[in-house]
Design a protein around this motif. Structure first.
Motif, short mmCIF file in Angstrom:
data_model
loop_
_atom_site.label_atom_id
_atom_site.label_comp_id
_atom_site.label_asym_id
_atom_site.label_seq_id
_atom_site.Cartn_x
_atom_site.Cartn_y
_atom_site.Cartn_z
N LEU A 137 -4.45 0.22 -17.38
CA LEU A 137 -4.87 1.62 -17.27
C LEU A 137 -3.72 2.59 -17.07
N LEU A 138 -2.51 2.09 -16.91
CA LEU A 138 -1.36 2.97 -16.67
C LEU A 138 -0.90 3.65 -17.95
N ASP A 139 -0.58 4.91 -17.83
CA ASP A 139 0.00 5.65 -18.95
C ASP A 139 1.48 5.29 -19.08
N ASP A 140 1.98 5.27 -20.30
CA ASP A 140 3.40 5.09 -20.58
C ASP A 140 3.98 3.78 -20.05
N VAL A 141 3.18 2.73 -19.99
CA VAL A 141 3.66 1.40 -19.59
C VAL A 141 3.28 0.41 -20.68
N ASP A 142 4.30 -0.32 -21.18
CA ASP A 142 4.04 -1.35 -22.17
C ASP A 142 3.72 -2.65 -21.43
N VAL A 143 2.45 -2.87 -21.17
CA VAL A 143 2.02 -4.03 -20.37
C VAL A 143 2.45 -5.33 -21.03
N ARG A 144 2.46 -5.39 -22.34
CA ARG A 144 2.83 -6.63 -23.04
C ARG A 144 4.29 -7.01 -22.81
N ALA A 145 5.12 -6.07 -22.39
CA ALA A 145 6.54 -6.34 -22.17
C ALA A 145 6.83 -6.76 -20.72
N LEU A 146 5.86 -6.70 -19.84
CA LEU A 146 6.07 -7.05 -18.43
C LEU A 146 6.11 -8.56 -18.24
N PRO A 147 6.91 -9.05 -17.28
CA PRO A 147 6.92 -10.48 -16.98
C PRO A 147 5.58 -10.87 -16.36
N VAL A 148 5.12 -12.05 -16.70
CA VAL A 148 3.82 -12.53 -16.22
C VAL A 148 4.01 -13.80 -15.42
N GLU A 149 3.37 -13.87 -14.26
CA GLU A 149 3.35 -15.09 -13.46
C GLU A 149 1.95 -15.67 -13.58
N LEU A 150 1.85 -16.82 -14.25
CA LEU A 150 0.55 -17.46 -14.43
C LEU A 150 0.17 -18.22 -13.17
N LEU A 151 -1.08 -18.10 -12.77
CA LEU A 151 -1.59 -18.77 -11.58
C LEU A 151 -2.65 -19.78 -11.97
N ASP A 152 -2.62 -20.91 -11.33
CA ASP A 152 -3.65 -21.93 -11.52
C ASP A 152 -4.53 -21.89 -10.27
N GLY A 153 -5.53 -21.02 -10.28
CA GLY A 153 -6.38 -20.84 -9.13
C GLY A 153 -7.27 -22.02 -8.83
N ARG A 154 -7.47 -22.88 -9.76
CA ARG A 154 -8.32 -24.06 -9.53
C ARG A 154 -7.57 -25.15 -8.78
N ASN A 155 -6.32 -25.39 -9.16
CA ASN A 155 -5.60 -26.54 -8.61
C ASN A 155 -4.52 -26.20 -7.59
N PRO A 190 0.79 -1.23 0.00
CA PRO A 190 0.00 0.00 0.00
C PRO A 190 0.83 1.29 0.00
N ASN A 191 1.96 1.31 0.68
CA ASN A 191 2.79 2.52 0.73
C ASN A 191 3.52 2.80 -0.58
N ASP A 192 3.52 1.83 -1.50
CA ASP A 192 4.22 1.99 -2.77
C ASP A 192 3.33 2.50 -3.89
N VAL A 193 2.05 2.78 -3.59
CA VAL A 193 1.09 3.15 -4.62
C VAL A 193 0.46 4.50 -4.29
N VAL A 194 0.36 5.35 -5.30
CA VAL A 194 -0.39 6.60 -5.19
C VAL A 194 -1.49 6.54 -6.24
N ILE A 195 -2.73 6.62 -5.79
CA ILE A 195 -3.88 6.56 -6.69
C ILE A 195 -4.32 7.99 -7.00
N ALA A 196 -4.32 8.33 -8.29
CA ALA A 196 -4.81 9.63 -8.74
C ALA A 196 -6.14 9.38 -9.43
N ALA A 197 -7.24 9.73 -8.77
CA ALA A 197 -8.57 9.45 -9.31
C ALA A 197 -9.41 10.71 -9.29
N ASP A 198 -10.33 10.78 -10.23
CA ASP A 198 -11.22 11.93 -10.26
C ASP A 198 -12.52 11.61 -9.52
#
Length: 86
Positions: free
Chosen positions: A66-84, A7-15
């Motif tokens: 929703l982030l500006d100036d972030v290439d989400v497709r280039a971020l590492p992804v950790e896949l989760l198997d929530g069922r098993n 929580p201390n690492d995030v600043v939410i700017a909302a209207d």
């Protein structure tokens, strides 16, 4: 795609169009009042349970698309198997 942060690492700017709900009391979800898109949530950090099974730690989940100036497709992804793997 969600990014998880302390929580201390995030600043939410909302209207004034932001809406929120907390159906269970544990999770607090926020979404855009104009388009309905889920923006971020404050939830227990389920990976931080203590020896009694209690969790005092929160985390912030941010919709990374929703982030500006972030290439989400280039971020590492950790896949989760929530069922098993819960």
């Amino acid at each position: 795609m969600w990014g998880y942060f302390q929580p201390n690492d995030v600043v939410i700017a909302a209207d004034s169009e932001r809406r929120d709900y907390a159906p269970s009391g544990m999770n607090h979800h926020h979404f855009c009042g104009r388009c309905g898109c889920s923006t971020w949530s404050k939830t227990p950090d389920w990976s931080a349970m203590d020896e009694t099974g209690e969790n005092q730690t929160q985390r912030i989940a941010v919709n990374l698309w929703l982030l500006d100036d972030v290439d989400v497709r280039a971020l590492p992804v950790e896949l989760l198997d929530g069922r098993n793997q819960w």
